[in-house]
Motif scaffolding. Sequence first.
Motif, PDB file in Angstrom:
ATOM      1  N   ARG A  49       0.813  -1.216   0.000  1.00 36.92           N
ATOM      2  CA  ARG A  49       0.000   0.000   0.000  1.00 36.92           C
ATOM      3  C   ARG A  49       0.848   1.269   0.000  1.00 36.92           C
ATOM      4  N   GLN A  50       2.153   1.133  -0.261  1.00 35.69           N
ATOM      5  CA  GLN A  50       3.013   2.299  -0.157  1.00 35.69           C
ATOM      6  C   GLN A  50       2.650   3.382  -1.163  1.00 35.69           C
ATOM      7  N   TRP A  51       2.027   3.000  -2.282  1.00 31.22           N
ATOM      8  CA  TRP A  51       1.715   4.001  -3.302  1.00 31.22           C
ATOM      9  C   TRP A  51       0.370   4.670  -3.072  1.00 31.22           C
ATOM     10  N   GLU A  52      -0.397   4.200  -2.121  1.00 37.72           N
ATOM     11  CA  GLU A  52      -1.692   4.819  -1.861  1.00 37.72           C
ATOM     12  C   GLU A  52      -1.822   5.372  -0.450  1.00 37.72           C
ATOM     13  N   ASN A  53      -0.840   5.104   0.396  1.00 38.32           N
ATOM     14  CA  ASN A  53      -0.928   5.549   1.783  1.00 38.32           C
ATOM     15  C   ASN A  53      -0.378   6.965   1.937  1.00 38.32           C
ATOM     16  N   PHE A  54      -1.126   7.934   1.461  1.00 38.64           N
ATOM     17  CA  PHE A  54      -0.757   9.336   1.604  1.00 38.64           C
ATOM     18  C   PHE A  54      -2.013  10.201   1.525  1.00 38.64           C
ATOM     19  N   ILE A  55      -1.880  11.442   1.933  1.00 37.89           N
ATOM     20  CA  ILE A  55      -2.988  12.400   1.861  1.00 37.89           C
ATOM     21  C   ILE A  55      -3.075  12.931   0.431  1.00 37.89           C
ATOM     22  N   CYS A  56      -4.232  12.779  -0.183  1.00 37.87           N
ATOM     23  CA  CYS A  56      -4.416  13.206  -1.575  1.00 37.87           C
ATOM     24  C   CYS A  56      -4.763  14.689  -1.677  1.00 37.87           C
ATOM     25  N   LYS A  57      -4.624  15.191  -2.870  1.00 38.71           N
ATOM     26  CA  LYS A  57      -5.101  16.537  -3.158  1.00 38.71           C
ATOM     27  C   LYS A  57      -6.604  16.586  -2.918  1.00 38.71           C
ATOM     28  N   ASP A  58      -7.079  17.631  -2.276  1.00 35.80           N
ATOM     29  CA  ASP A  58      -8.500  17.744  -1.959  1.00 35.80           C
ATOM     30  C   ASP A  58      -9.299  17.966  -3.236  1.00 35.80           C
ATOM     31  N   PHE A  59     -10.333  17.141  -3.440  1.00 35.45           N
ATOM     32  CA  PHE A  59     -11.149  17.246  -4.649  1.00 35.45           C
ATOM     33  C   PHE A  59     -12.030  18.492  -4.621  1.00 35.45           C
ATOM     34  N   VAL A  60     -12.488  18.869  -3.435  1.00 41.71           N
ATOM     35  CA  VAL A  60     -13.364  20.043  -3.309  1.00 41.71           C
ATOM     36  C   VAL A  60     -12.504  21.298  -3.327  1.00 41.71           C
ATOM     37  N   LYS A  61     -12.658  22.122  -4.331  1.00 38.69           N
ATOM     38  CA  LYS A  61     -11.757  23.250  -4.542  1.00 38.69           C
ATOM     39  C   LYS A  61     -11.765  24.237  -3.376  1.00 38.69           C
ATOM     40  N   TRP A  62     -12.932  24.547  -2.859  1.00 39.34           N
ATOM     41  CA  TRP A  62     -12.990  25.564  -1.807  1.00 39.34           C
ATOM     42  C   TRP A  62     -12.394  25.073  -0.490  1.00 39.34           C
ATOM     43  N   GLN A  63     -12.155  23.758  -0.383  1.00 39.98           N
ATOM     44  CA  GLN A  63     -11.526  23.226   0.823  1.00 39.98           C
ATOM     45  C   GLN A  63     -10.009  23.128   0.698  1.00 39.98           C
ATOM     46  N   ARG A  64      -9.468  23.387  -0.477  1.00 41.42           N
ATOM     47  CA  ARG A  64      -8.025  23.238  -0.688  1.00 41.42           C
ATOM     48  C   ARG A  64      -7.252  24.313   0.051  1.00 41.42           C
ATOM     49  N   CYS A  65      -6.014  23.961   0.425  1.00 41.33           N
ATOM     50  CA  CYS A  65      -5.145  24.927   1.082  1.00 41.33           C
ATOM     51  C   CYS A  65      -4.834  26.068   0.131  1.00 41.33           C
ATOM     52  N   LYS A  66      -4.806  27.273   0.649  1.00 45.46           N
ATOM     53  CA  LYS A  66      -4.510  28.439  -0.168  1.00 45.46           C
ATOM     54  C   LYS A  66      -3.035  28.467  -0.534  1.00 45.46           C
ATOM     55  N   ALA A  67      -2.726  29.259  -1.549  1.00 50.11           N
ATOM     56  CA  ALA A  67      -1.335  29.364  -1.995  1.00 50.11           C
ATOM     57  C   ALA A  67      -0.423  29.873  -0.885  1.00 50.11           C
ATOM     58  N   SER A  68      -0.965  30.700  -0.016  1.00 47.82           N
ATOM     59  CA  SER A  68      -0.144  31.291   1.048  1.00 47.82           C
ATOM     60  C   SER A  68       0.301  30.270   2.089  1.00 47.82           C
ATOM     61  N   THR A  69      -0.281  29.059   2.095  1.00 47.85           N
ATOM     62  CA  THR A  69       0.099  28.044   3.077  1.00 47.85           C
ATOM     63  C   THR A  69       1.447  27.403   2.747  1.00 47.85           C
ATOM     64  N   GLY A  70       1.878  27.512   1.495  1.00 45.76           N
ATOM     65  CA  GLY A  70       3.129  26.878   1.088  1.00 45.76           C
ATOM     66  C   GLY A  70       2.983  25.418   0.726  1.00 45.76           C
ATOM     67  N   CYS A  71       1.741  24.917   0.611  1.00 48.37           N
ATOM     68  CA  CYS A  71       1.506  23.510   0.273  1.00 48.37           C
ATOM     69  C   CYS A  71       1.644  23.290  -1.232  1.00 48.37           C
ATOM     70  N   GLN A  72       1.729  22.021  -1.633  1.00 45.42           N
ATOM     71  CA  GLN A  72       1.758  21.667  -3.046  1.00 45.42           C
ATOM     72  C   GLN A  72       1.276  20.241  -3.211  1.00 45.42           C
ATOM     73  N   GLU A 214      -4.277  10.653  -7.375  1.00 43.52           N
ATOM     74  CA  GLU A 214      -2.905  10.331  -7.752  1.00 43.52           C
ATOM     75  C   GLU A 214      -1.897  11.345  -7.228  1.00 43.52           C
ATOM     76  N   LEU A 215      -2.379  12.499  -6.777  1.00 42.16           N
ATOM     77  CA  LEU A 215      -1.484  13.565  -6.326  1.00 42.16           C
ATOM     78  C   LEU A 215      -1.390  13.573  -4.799  1.00 42.16           C
ATOM     79  N   GLU A 216      -0.180  13.552  -4.290  1.00 42.46           N
ATOM     80  CA  GLU A 216       0.022  13.630  -2.848  1.00 42.46           C
ATOM     81  C   GLU A 216       0.096  15.083  -2.419  1.00 42.46           C
TER      82      GLU A 216
END
Length: 590
Positions: A49-72, A214-216
């Motif tokens: 499960r090493q390829w799936e055991n991570f936090i994915c990009k949030d599908f709901v756009k308004w819940q995504r971290c803002k650019a100012s958070t430094g996330c990617q 697919e995006l971590e």
Amino acid sequence: MGYSEVPCKLCGVSFNIGRVRRPDEPYRAGWSPLCGEPAALPEDKNRDRQWENFICKDFVKWQRCKASTGCQDVKRVASVDPIMKNTGENGSDDGDGDDYVYESKEDDEPLEYTSDVTPKEEHSMGDIGSCTNEADDAFTELHGPAGHEDSKSVDDGVSSFTNGIELDSKRSTEDQQRRLIVDPSIKSPPSMARADSASDSNSSGSTDWDECQELEHLAGPGCEHASGYCGFNIRPEEMKGCTTLQCLVRKTPEWTSEPDDQEFEKSGEYYLSGLSGQMPSRDIGGPTMTPPRHGAEELYPDVNELGVPRPFHPTCFEIFTRASRLRTGGIDLAGLMGWGDLESDFHIDCSFPHHEAVKESSEQEWHHRRGDEWLAANPVLVPGLPALLRLAVSGHNSSFDDDAHGRPGSEDPFSKLPREIADEIFKLISPVDVAALRLAGLARFLAIESWYRLLSEEMPWLWEVWDTALPSFWATTTVSALSAEMKKEKAEKQRVATRKIIHRELPEIAESWDTENANGVDKLYAACGNEGLEETMVLPKDGTNWCRVYYVVKVNWKALKGLQNRERIWRDVEEIFRRIDGYRGEGRIA
């Protein structure tokens, strides 16, 4: 029914806890709440499960971290996977890849990125080393600048603790650069010094569900992803065991004792299951327990049904057993399970007065709120706590005698006051301030031993003060370690069976076969040692400066997330005992 999480019956926190790893951390430092902490998973699941055991990009756009958070958000690449270096082409493991040790100095895992965060900046982002400044500031407020002769010893003591923690918990920037493997297809993380720079996390382009899976999601300093706690706010070793569960199971008429059963299992109506590192949703099924103690491999635990196994964190059960022994001298499993049955109704269970942070996070999916990371901190194995406590033990602290008897040549202004007036002054200030005065060589008429009583009354959950017992095996081991030992046990059984056949059918080669296959299994799972006990500390009754214990715990409180969580769970357990007593008074629990 849909997705539905089962929480710990004792503390109320979900087992489905995730962590968003930092860009400069190995893969195993982050995990999905649906898969579980890597150290809490069996060997085969860690590999598969090493390829799936991570936090994915949030599908709901308004819940995504803002650019100012430094996330990617990036894709995982096999060429930089720290696990694959120990895995053969056929997927077989050499045995070392699953024994992950957090923050190990000998760790040679290649990192995915280098970080622009300097050690000084990292220190300011919530590392436990920040307790140095807190301790210095608190003492300066009380006694003036640190250069004051009487305050220097206390500052030096706390600084020696925090400096040691920094050495143990951080890798230097040069060391990261030396071990770096960079894949050109991966975009470098945004500069942590420029956290408001553009981030892939909040891209304006359209993204479908499959692409998000697919995006971590990699944490920036300001990460607010709801599916995992930010890696900048809590370290993976602090969260050890947060997804691990165990159950109390009612015995069947066919139940027989096994060598590793504890006394309360032999004499009572319930026994402990093995461990599991993943709690499935109610609509999927139950967890698989390792090892399958007493044949209980597939269980279906819940907190809102009658007659089913009760799930809890092994660390929470450790707290329950300590509190129970303190109250009654034994472990009141009958009371615990009776209370669990009487309050198995959903509405009654939800009315339990857990900490407000627990209630705020208890949604259909556990909401990982920024600032509440301490809810997932290990309350038994608390990184940094043993080093703090050693400062108070004679032989570990050069200022121990000065604390107890005062520094030569120093004056004690309180000695010039009538005792009644001094006592009235001390009533106006907090105990931690009084402790600071005593550690500065003042108020010497206050016996150091008097803080033992204060610790016992105000901090009963700090069992290092009054209990000499080490944490239980189940509270300190991992599913990964247990599954590895089970694998060795199986190999040993096969070796013994093969030996019998060789001696019976091929006696002419028996002696040479025995020589070549002499090494059996050193230990079985029940006697499996674990590194967790190295993170514990039992304070000796004689030779401990109880005033300093009180002071260093209070001053470094915010840095000790696990200790904060221990206090919270202890309060919950005390409430459980109050309810057990009430039900017994009504005759509803035997």
